[in-house]
Write an enzyme that holds these catalytic residues in place. Structure first.
Site, PDB file in Angstrom:
ATOM      1  N   TYR A  85      -2.298   6.052  -5.011  1.00  0.00           N
ATOM      2  CA  TYR A  85      -3.334   7.008  -5.391  1.00  0.00           C
ATOM      3  C   TYR A  85      -2.598   8.142  -6.092  1.00  0.00           C
ATOM      4  O   TYR A  85      -1.753   8.805  -5.465  1.00  0.00           O
ATOM      5  CB  TYR A  85      -4.038   7.583  -4.155  1.00  0.00           C
ATOM      6  CG  TYR A  85      -4.738   6.581  -3.277  1.00  0.00           C
ATOM      7  CD1 TYR A  85      -6.007   6.111  -3.598  1.00  0.00           C
ATOM      8  CD2 TYR A  85      -4.157   6.120  -2.105  1.00  0.00           C
ATOM      9  CE1 TYR A  85      -6.663   5.202  -2.778  1.00  0.00           C
ATOM     10  CE2 TYR A  85      -4.815   5.207  -1.274  1.00  0.00           C
ATOM     11  CZ  TYR A  85      -6.066   4.760  -1.617  1.00  0.00           C
ATOM     12  OH  TYR A  85      -6.712   3.863  -0.814  1.00  0.00           O
ATOM     13  N   LYS A  98      -7.399  -0.512  -9.928  1.00  0.00           N
ATOM     14  CA  LYS A  98      -8.068  -1.232  -8.831  1.00  0.00           C
ATOM     15  C   LYS A  98      -9.291  -0.460  -8.363  1.00  0.00           C
ATOM     16  O   LYS A  98      -9.185   0.737  -8.048  1.00  0.00           O
ATOM     17  CB  LYS A  98      -7.097  -1.396  -7.658  1.00  0.00           C
ATOM     18  CG  LYS A  98      -7.730  -1.972  -6.389  1.00  0.00           C
ATOM     19  CD  LYS A  98      -6.680  -2.215  -5.323  1.00  0.00           C
ATOM     20  CE  LYS A  98      -7.252  -2.797  -4.057  1.00  0.00           C
ATOM     21  NZ  LYS A  98      -7.943  -1.830  -3.219  1.00  0.00           N
ATOM     22  N   THR A 104      -5.296   2.835  -7.547  1.00  0.00           N
ATOM     23  CA  THR A 104      -6.621   2.704  -6.941  1.00  0.00           C
ATOM     24  C   THR A 104      -7.494   3.859  -7.386  1.00  0.00           C
ATOM     25  O   THR A 104      -7.143   5.033  -7.209  1.00  0.00           O
ATOM     26  CB  THR A 104      -6.506   2.645  -5.411  1.00  0.00           C
ATOM     27  OG1 THR A 104      -5.679   1.533  -5.073  1.00  0.00           O
ATOM     28  CG2 THR A 104      -7.861   2.481  -4.751  1.00  0.00           C
ATOM     29  N   SER A 147       0.829  -1.207   0.000  1.00  0.00           N
ATOM     30  CA  SER A 147       0.000   0.000   0.000  1.00  0.00           C
ATOM     31  C   SER A 147       0.862   1.255   0.000  1.00  0.00           C
ATOM     32  O   SER A 147       1.923   1.292   0.614  1.00  0.00           O
ATOM     33  CB  SER A 147      -0.891   0.008   1.249  1.00  0.00           C
ATOM     34  OG  SER A 147      -1.465   1.278   1.437  1.00  0.00           O
ATOM     35  N   HIS A 206     -13.121  -1.980  -2.575  1.00  0.00           N
ATOM     36  CA  HIS A 206     -12.254  -1.534  -1.484  1.00  0.00           C
ATOM     37  C   HIS A 206     -12.657  -2.201  -0.158  1.00  0.00           C
ATOM     38  O   HIS A 206     -12.588  -1.611   0.914  1.00  0.00           O
ATOM     39  CB  HIS A 206     -12.338  -0.010  -1.373  1.00  0.00           C
ATOM     40  CG  HIS A 206     -11.079   0.682  -0.928  1.00  0.00           C
ATOM     41  ND1 HIS A 206     -10.337   1.497  -1.745  1.00  0.00           N
ATOM     42  CD2 HIS A 206     -10.439   0.698   0.265  1.00  0.00           C
ATOM     43  CE1 HIS A 206      -9.307   1.988  -1.070  1.00  0.00           C
ATOM     44  NE2 HIS A 206      -9.340   1.511   0.155  1.00  0.00           N
TER      45      HIS A 206
HETATM   46  C1  LIG Z   1      -7.432  -2.005   6.753  1.00  0.00           C
HETATM   47  C2  LIG Z   1      -7.516  -1.859   5.269  1.00  0.00           C
HETATM   48  C3  LIG Z   1      -6.701  -0.953   4.621  1.00  0.00           C
HETATM   49  C4  LIG Z   1      -6.759  -0.816   3.247  1.00  0.00           C
HETATM   50  N1  LIG Z   1      -5.896   0.030   2.632  1.00  0.00           N
HETATM   51  C5  LIG Z   1      -5.908   0.132   1.292  1.00  0.00           C
HETATM   52  C6  LIG Z   1      -4.979   0.954   0.631  1.00  0.00           C
HETATM   53  O1  LIG Z   1      -4.138   1.593   1.249  1.00  0.00           O
HETATM   54  N2  LIG Z   1      -5.053   1.030  -0.713  1.00  0.00           N
HETATM   55  C7  LIG Z   1      -5.971   0.316  -1.437  1.00  0.00           C
HETATM   56  O2  LIG Z   1      -5.996   0.415  -2.657  1.00  0.00           O
HETATM   57  N3  LIG Z   1      -6.853  -0.485  -0.837  1.00  0.00           N
HETATM   58  C8  LIG Z   1      -6.834  -0.609   0.505  1.00  0.00           C
HETATM   59  N4  LIG Z   1      -7.706  -1.453   1.115  1.00  0.00           N
HETATM   60  C9  LIG Z   1      -8.608  -2.294   0.303  1.00  0.00           C
HETATM   61  C10 LIG Z   1      -7.971  -3.652  -0.016  1.00  0.00           C
HETATM   62  O3  LIG Z   1      -6.936  -3.500  -0.958  1.00  0.00           O
HETATM   63  C11 LIG Z   1      -8.976  -4.643  -0.603  1.00  0.00           C
HETATM   64  O4  LIG Z   1      -9.663  -4.028  -1.667  1.00  0.00           O
HETATM   65  C12 LIG Z   1      -9.975  -5.188   0.397  1.00  0.00           C
HETATM   66  O5  LIG Z   1      -9.433  -5.283   1.699  1.00  0.00           O
HETATM   67  C13 LIG Z   1     -10.424  -6.573  -0.063  1.00  0.00           C
HETATM   68  O6  LIG Z   1     -11.419  -7.055   0.741  1.00  0.00           O
HETATM   69  P1  LIG Z   1     -11.206  -8.111   1.951  1.00  0.00           P
HETATM   70  O7  LIG Z   1     -10.608  -7.335   3.071  1.00  0.00           O
HETATM   71  O8  LIG Z   1     -12.611  -8.551   2.171  1.00  0.00           O
HETATM   72  O9  LIG Z   1     -10.309  -9.242   1.460  1.00  0.00           O
HETATM   73  C14 LIG Z   1      -7.673  -1.602   2.500  1.00  0.00           C
HETATM   74  C15 LIG Z   1      -8.493  -2.510   3.145  1.00  0.00           C
HETATM   75  C16 LIG Z   1      -8.421  -2.657   4.515  1.00  0.00           C
HETATM   76  C17 LIG Z   1      -9.307  -3.675   5.180  1.00  0.00           C
HETATM   77  O1  LIG Z   2      -8.162   2.292   4.844  1.00  0.00           O
HETATM   78  C1  LIG Z   2      -8.207   2.265   3.619  1.00  0.00           C
HETATM   79  O2  LIG Z   2      -9.032   1.554   3.032  1.00  0.00           O
HETATM   80  C2  LIG Z   2      -7.300   3.042   2.848  1.00  0.00           C
HETATM   81  O3  LIG Z   2      -7.357   2.892   1.673  1.00  0.00           O
HETATM   82  C3  LIG Z   2      -6.342   3.986   3.431  1.00  0.00           C
HETATM   83  C4  LIG Z   2      -5.587   4.740   2.603  1.00  0.00           C
HETATM   84  C5  LIG Z   2      -4.707   5.672   3.097  1.00  0.00           C
HETATM   85  C6  LIG Z   2      -4.554   5.836   4.438  1.00  0.00           C
HETATM   86  C7  LIG Z   2      -5.304   5.082   5.279  1.00  0.00           C
HETATM   87  C8  LIG Z   2      -6.194   4.158   4.787  1.00  0.00           C
END
Ligand SMILES: Cc1cc2nc3c(=O)[nH]c(=O)nc-3n(C[C@H](O)[C@H](O)[C@H](O)COP(=O)(O)O)c2cc1C
Ligand SMILES: O=C(O)C(=O)c1ccccc1
Length: 335
Positions: free
Chosen positions: A115, A206, A141, A93, A230
């Site tokens: 992003y 994504k 994303t 990430s 997401h």
């Molecule tokens: C705690 C958390 C943080 C996430 N941070 C990001 C992120 O920084 N960038 C991003 O594109 N998606 C982020 N996502 C989305 C995940 O990439 C993904 O789409 C999602 O967790 C998939 O679903 P699942 O948790 O049911 O497997 C985050 C998801 C979670 C749960």
């Molecule tokens: O939490 C998230 O889903 C996420 O995408 C994110 C992105 C940047 C900072 C903190 C969380």
């Protein structure tokens, strides 16, 4: 083991609004039942796939998730070691709490999620930095023009990382200070394509749910699509990922890989997604729970168990290879 701070647990587990989409991602799989083939003499199934020229041991990758050091002191480094231990890809990430160079030091196969920032030079710098560290694909994303309304975080007053932790990849090369991540509601396709000029890495978008957007991504020469909402953290009420998949796969027509994340928990979910047209899947929260429970070994256990489960379900469905996972193996039932 210290255990997760409840505020951080809520950050990881939670989603936007009423969390209808968080829930739907998992429950949508309940309506899809497998129709297995028998006596196909498959032997031990081969779950490998080739993605962007690399052979991977199986179809499960690690989705990008923020702030791994909130889950475990070893943070992203532990997750990357587990990816290395199992041969899978870790998508790092942009909001990682460890510098990409240090994560890459584990020897894991890495993709980097970002992003696009309004400061185009900084975005280009970031892509170049990730490429120099050795990542093999960029994931842009596109489902986050603004942040979803995460009510657990609002209730808990969780706004920012505790002191001592930072988004290390947002360090400004000139000032040395960590920048804030800016979500940009003015983002368009041209901003994604601008990355084409600064890297030769494959670029995946994504957060695509609408088939017209998937078609647009292919038409604009992007290299892959990730069907995702997401993890229900952005638009509450968005369709479950597995339900958005068939139309996206139809629009893409095999021209680029179609990946899916959201609610994938068991081998049956992986096999269902591939039978519905996904090339591979990614998992988000299961990795966080493994990390919190046991660091590197915890994540490796999650990945290994899911991998073994995929192979078992393939055998039970009579599929020798991933290519044999086709829509005729699925039936939709009433809930
Ligand atoms: C705690 C958390 C943080 C996430 N941070 C990001 C992120 O920084 N960038 C991003 O594109 N998606 C982020 N996502 C989305 C995940 O990439 C993904 O789409 C999602 O967790 C998939 O679903 P699942 O948790 O049911 O497997 C985050 C998801 C979670 C749960
Ligand atoms: O939490 C998230 O889903 C996420 O995408 C994110 C992105 C940047 C900072 C903190 C969380």
């Amino acid at each position: 083991m210290a255990g997760l701070d409840p505020v951080h647990r809520d950050f990881f587990a939670g989603g936007a609004g009423d969390e209808r989409t968080v829930h739907a991602n998992e429950t949508a799989f309940d309506r899809l039942r497998l129709l297995p083939r028998v006596l196909r003499a498959t032997g031990v199934p081969d779950p490998r796939l080739t993605l962007f020229g690399t052979v991977l041991p199986g179809p499960v990758l690690i989705a990008p998730t923020a702030f791994h050091r909130l889950a475990h002191p070893d943070g992203e480094t532990a997750t990357a070691h587990a990816a290395r231990d199992t041969g899978t890809v870790m998508t790092v990430s942009m909001a990682a709490t460890t510098p990409i160079e240090k994560i890459a030091g584990t020897g894991a196969r890495l993709w980097f999620q970002l992003y696009p920032q309004p400061d185009r030079d900084f975005t280009a710098h970031l892509a170049g930095r990730a490429a120099a560290a050795g990542v093999t694909a960029l994931v842009v994303t596109v489902d986050s023009p603004v942040f979803g309304r995460r009510e657990r975080d609002l209730r808990n007053g969780f706004l920012d990382l505790p002191s001592g932790l930072a988004c290390e990849n947002l360090r400004d090369p000139v000032t040395g200070r960590v920048r804030d991540i800016v979500l940009d509601p003015s983002l368009g396709w041209d901003d994604v394509l601008r990355l084409r000029a600064v890297t030769r890495l494959p670029i995946l978008v994504k957060g695509v749910l609408h088939p017209a957007d998937a078609a647009e991504a292919v038409a604009r020469g992007l290299d892959g699509v990730i069907v995702s909402n997401h993890g229900g953290r952005q638009l509450d009420g968005a369709v479950a990922s597995i339900d958005a998949l068939p139309a996206v796969a139809e629009a893409v027509r095999g021209r680029v890989p179609v990946l899916l994340d959201g609610g994938v928990r068991r081998g049956t979910d992986v096999v269902t997604a591939l039978a519905r047209g996904a090339t591979a899947v990614l998992i988000g929260r299961p990795v966080i729970w493994g990390l919190a429970a046991g660091g590197r070994d915890g994540v490796a256990t999650v990945l290994r168990r899911l991998h073994e489960d995929v192979v078992r379900v393939m055998a039970l469905c009579g599929a020798a290879t991933l290519a044999e996972l086709t829509p005729d193996l699925l039936r939709e039932v009433r809930p």
